[in-house]
Design an enzyme around this catalytic site. Structure first.
Site, PDB file in Angstrom:
ATOM      1  N   ASP A  87      28.703  62.713  -2.838  1.00 60.92           N
ATOM      2  CA  ASP A  87      28.140  63.615  -3.838  1.00 60.92           C
ATOM      3  C   ASP A  87      28.916  64.914  -3.909  1.00 60.92           C
ATOM      4  O   ASP A  87      28.585  65.806  -4.666  1.00 60.92           O
ATOM      5  CB  ASP A  87      26.668  63.884  -3.570  1.00 60.92           C
ATOM      6  CG  ASP A  87      26.455  64.545  -2.222  1.00 60.92           C
ATOM      7  OD1 ASP A  87      27.425  64.648  -1.462  1.00 60.92           O
ATOM      8  OD2 ASP A  87      25.322  64.948  -1.929  1.00 60.92           O
ATOM      9  N   ASP A 124      31.773  66.597   1.270  1.00 64.26           N
ATOM     10  CA  ASP A 124      32.474  65.307   1.341  1.00 64.26           C
ATOM     11  C   ASP A 124      33.921  65.396   0.882  1.00 64.26           C
ATOM     12  O   ASP A 124      34.632  64.392   0.908  1.00 64.26           O
ATOM     13  CB  ASP A 124      31.808  64.260   0.441  1.00 64.26           C
ATOM     14  CG  ASP A 124      30.456  63.860   0.966  1.00 64.26           C
ATOM     15  OD1 ASP A 124      30.265  63.932   2.186  1.00 64.26           O
ATOM     16  OD2 ASP A 124      29.612  63.479   0.159  1.00 64.26           O
ATOM     17  N   ASP A 173      28.370  57.766   0.992  1.00 60.34           N
ATOM     18  CA  ASP A 173      27.607  58.817   1.622  1.00 60.34           C
ATOM     19  C   ASP A 173      26.149  58.496   1.279  1.00 60.34           C
ATOM     20  O   ASP A 173      25.890  57.816   0.306  1.00 60.34           O
ATOM     21  CB  ASP A 173      28.065  60.129   0.987  1.00 60.34           C
ATOM     22  CG  ASP A 173      27.268  61.302   1.455  1.00 60.34           C
ATOM     23  OD1 ASP A 173      27.147  61.436   2.683  1.00 60.34           O
ATOM     24  OD2 ASP A 173      26.784  62.070   0.619  1.00 60.34           O
TER      25      ASP A 173
HETATM   26  P1  ADP Z   1      24.797  63.112   4.482  1.00 57.38           P
HETATM   27  O1  ADP Z   1      25.864  62.414   5.207  1.00 57.38           O
HETATM   28  O2  ADP Z   1      23.541  62.301   4.443  1.00 57.38           O
HETATM   29  O3  ADP Z   1      25.195  63.625   3.141  1.00 57.38           O
HETATM   30  P2  ADP Z   1      25.221  65.754   5.649  1.00 57.38           P
HETATM   31  O4  ADP Z   1      26.475  65.516   6.381  1.00 57.38           O
HETATM   32  O5  ADP Z   1      25.267  66.570   4.419  1.00 57.38           O
HETATM   33  O6  ADP Z   1      24.419  64.401   5.378  1.00 57.38           O
HETATM   34  O7  ADP Z   1      24.202  66.425   6.641  1.00 57.38           O
HETATM   35  C1  ADP Z   1      23.840  65.738   7.837  1.00 57.38           C
HETATM   36  C2  ADP Z   1      22.616  66.312   8.485  1.00 57.38           C
HETATM   37  O8  ADP Z   1      22.856  67.643   8.878  1.00 57.38           O
HETATM   38  C3  ADP Z   1      21.413  66.365   7.593  1.00 57.38           C
HETATM   39  O9  ADP Z   1      20.695  65.152   7.620  1.00 57.38           O
HETATM   40  C4  ADP Z   1      20.619  67.509   8.239  1.00 57.38           C
HETATM   41  O10 ADP Z   1      19.892  67.005   9.341  1.00 57.38           O
HETATM   42  C5  ADP Z   1      21.684  68.442   8.729  1.00 57.38           C
HETATM   43  N1  ADP Z   1      21.965  69.480   7.769  1.00 57.38           N
HETATM   44  C6  ADP Z   1      23.082  69.648   7.036  1.00 57.38           C
HETATM   45  N2  ADP Z   1      23.007  70.723   6.250  1.00 57.38           N
HETATM   46  C7  ADP Z   1      21.775  71.239   6.452  1.00 57.38           C
HETATM   47  C8  ADP Z   1      21.068  72.368   5.925  1.00 57.38           C
HETATM   48  N3  ADP Z   1      21.588  73.160   5.006  1.00 57.38           N
HETATM   49  N4  ADP Z   1      19.826  72.591   6.395  1.00 57.38           N
HETATM   50  C9  ADP Z   1      19.279  71.806   7.301  1.00 57.38           C
HETATM   51  N5  ADP Z   1      19.887  70.738   7.833  1.00 57.38           N
HETATM   52  C10 ADP Z   1      21.112  70.458   7.431  1.00 57.38           C
HETATM   53 MG    MG Z   2      26.360  64.715   1.762  1.00 60.94          MG
END
Ligand code: ADP
Ligand code: MG
Length: 636
Positions: free
Chosen positions: A529, A533, A336
């Protein structure tokens, strides 16, 4: 050494002191005219002294119908030898066998103690202030939200937040990190760390049972019960092996002499039929001594146990020896991005095209994010810096992989990525910046974007290089973030493949695809993290959680927990597992090799019981020493 071991040692010493002169007399090296029955009677003393517990266990085993164990093998072999008049050998076998047992229980006890000492994080008490005085109480009596006092030199008993005082903490037992960590008011502190310099007042945030130290101890204690395939194999192996060996020994005692008697072949070498039987029964007894499987049986679980201990000493918690086995076969590592490869501390770079003032937009954003545990949410709140008035926020909806929608001051505010805007049908503008975009819409009207940027962790680049060196052929990064950001990170670090703009469900699908593509026997690890996930962590062959200190979902879903967020530890965990499995294989190969050789020699009548028992105890000692090597892990 504990009491039981000391007692055994004393028995061994006395028996040995009695045995040596007796043996010399019986061999005629010291000339003393003692009748044969006298020798027998005298030998019986050291024999019973050193072996009575083995004889008793063997007898109990027979009564309970579980007769085929090492005690049984040793009993039959030594009683057989003595019955055949080979008193010296019978006693020597018992004596040396017990020397081996003593060594083994000492070594196992030592390494167990070593590991629990390494994991010495169990807090014994908590100090609470009552009427201006410090009172010691049981840590599980402390309610969350109470204030506890931790003096220099004491262990922090319960997770919490510092309210008063500054100090540095030794977190080595938790994270394997040897540098002390400085804390001040507002810092979060974890139970199991040791307070080094100043007095701290801590407001507890969890109950004792829910605190980090308790959870880690649970994990470590349960790890030993999740058996690896090799361990299961060994217990099955022992179940069939011993009866087979006994049958083979019986055949050796009966068939060749019958053959000689029937055909008359080889009879010339023996003065009588009785002598013929005696010779073959003795060979069968030797055979039993040799085939005692102690070395293999003891060294395999010990190796795994030591491997788990060595890993936890480095801040890598592995939940069971089965995972050590899987880790050693990992050929693909999937990451991730946010919080795993990057720090997850987004800094707000700019606010663009906002019809409201940038500060105002940040204020709205911080309120929208007030309940999210996503790293983005924390960073936005930090950038805003002000107080958050929860009463202004209603109707919060967090859409995983998209963003958050909520009402602030009655306005419907959406904050998230392109996908969220598409979903809400809000036309949004692209930005020339490479960075993570948080678009905002107020009451359905596009209201600009906040550009945020994340930093790579210091060790991310080295982590990829070390993984390659550890034989991981493929590294893949999966992220919900924008394509441009993903590309930059992947190129910077030399990650072989990346996929961007994914939803949590897409990550599961991709991991399944990758597992499908990988070669038979090659395993896939997912490192995340733990925030959103958990499904992927569960689906991968092995789930590794980062920064799990504090994140419950990750501790539960993951098979391996990296305590200090350091991606370098992935390669380390793999190396530890490889070393451990290599040692297991070495031990099996070595022990079986020596045993086979001795068996062959014994069947040919070339090895006597002395050789047999010395080989057995020797192999066991070497195997145990080799197993203990798993405890020691090279620094990367
Ligand atoms: P990663 O795979 O990098 O861990 P996530 O799946 O957690 O990313 O989130 C993907 C995208 O969704 C983030 O890059 C953001 O654009 C958006 N996102 C997720 N959660 C939030 C939040 N709480 N506030 C704003 N944007 C969010
Ligand atoms: Mg994440």
């Amino acid at each position: 050494m504990n009491k039981k071991q000391k007692k055994l040692l004393v028995r061994i010493i006395i028996a040995a002191v009695l045995f040596v002169p007796l043996y010399l007399i019986s061999e005629g090296i010291i000339a003393l005219p003692v009748p044969k029955w006298g020798v027998f009677a005298f030998f019986l003393v050291p024999y019973l002294l050193v072996g009575y517990d083995i004889l008793r266990k063997a007898a109990l085993g027979i009564v309970r119908g579980k007769m085929f164990d090492e005690n049984f093998l040793m009993t039959v072999a030594t009683v057989g030898a003595i019955a055949l008049g080979e008193y010296g050998e019978g006693v020597a076998v018992m004596l040396l066998y017990q020397v081996g047992e003593l060594f083994q229980s000492y070594a196992v006890g030592r390494s167990r103690r070593n590991i629990t000492e390494l994991m010495d994080i169990r807090p014994d008490y908590a100090n609470i202030e009552r009427d201006g005085e410090l009172v010691r109480v049981e840590p599980d009596e402390v309610e969350p939200g109470s204030v506890i006092v931790v003096q220099p030199g004491e262990k922090i008993p319960i997770d919490g937040v510092v309210t008063e005082g500054t100090s540095s903490l030794n977190t080595a037992a938790l994270t394997g990190e040897s540098l002390p960590r400085d804390v001040e008011p507002e810092s979060r502190v974890l139970s199991g760390s040791i307070n080094l310099t100043g007095v701290l007042k801590i407001r507890t945030t969890a109950e004792f049972d829910e605190s980090t130290a308790s959870k880690i101890l649970d994990l470590v204690e349960n790890a030993a019960s999740r058996k690896s395939k090799s361990e299961n194999f060994i217990s099955k192996f022992a179940r069939y092996y011993t009866p087979i060996v006994c049958a083979a020994a019986l055949a050796l005692a009966v068939l060749p002499p019958v053959f000689c008697l029937v055909t008359g072949l080889g009879m010339a070498a023996y003065p009588s039929a009785l002598a013929l039987w005696g010779d073959w029964v003795l060979r069968a007894c030797t055979f039993l001594v040799i085939s005692c499987p102690c070395a293999v049986v003891i060294s395999i679980p010990l190796s795994f146990f030591a491997g788990l201990g060595g890993a936890s000493n480095q801040g890598v918690l592995i939940k069971g020896s089965n995972y050590l086995e899987t880790l050693s076969a990992v050929r693909t590592v999937v990451f991730d991005k946010t919080g795993t490869i990057t720090k997850g501390n987004f800094a707000v770079e700019t606010v663009h095209r906002s019809p409201v003032e940038p500060e105002k937009l940040l204020e709205y954003a911080a309120h929208v994010e007030c309940h999210s545990s996503h790293p983005i949410a924390k960073s936005i709140q930090e950038a805003y810096g002000g107080e958050i008035d929860l009463s202004r926020v209603t109707d919060i909806e967090e859409i995983s992989g998209h963003g958050v929608v909520a009402r602030v001051d009655g306005m419907k505010i959406a904050l998230g990525n392109d996908k969220l805007m598409d979903r809400l049908g809000v036309a949004h503008e692209e930005c020339f910046h490479v960075g993570t975009m948080l678009h905002a819409a107020i009451d359905g009207v596009y209201s600009g974007h906040i550009v945020i940027a994340d930093e790579l962790k210091e060790n991310s680049r080295r982590a990829m290089a070390e993984l390659r060196r550890a034989g991981v052929a493929k590294t893949v990064m999966l992220t919900g973030d924008a394509e441009s950001v993903a590309k930059k990170v992947a190129e910077d670090l030399g990650i072989s493949d990346y996929r961007a703009e994914l939803l949590p469900a897409d990550k599961v699908n991709i991991v399944e695809e990758l597992i499908g593509e990988s070669k038979k026997g090659a395993k896939l690890a997912f490192v995340g993290d733990g925030i959103n996930d958990a499904p992927v962590l569960g689906r991968a062959d092995i789930g590794i959680a980062m920064g799990a200190l504090g994140s419950d979902a990750a501790i539960e879903a993951a098979d391996v927990v990296l305590m200090d967020d350091d991606p370098l530890k992935i390669a380390k965990a793999i190396k530890i597992s490889r070393k451990c499995l290599r040692i297991v294989r070495e031990n099996i190969g070595f022990a079986l090799g020596v045993k086979l050789l001795c068996l062959l020699l014994a069947a040919l009548g070339l090895a006597n019981m002395w050789i047999a028992i010395i080989a057995d105890v020797g192999v066991m000692i070497l195997a145990v020493l080799n197993a203990i090597r798993c405890l020691f892990v090279k620094k990367l």
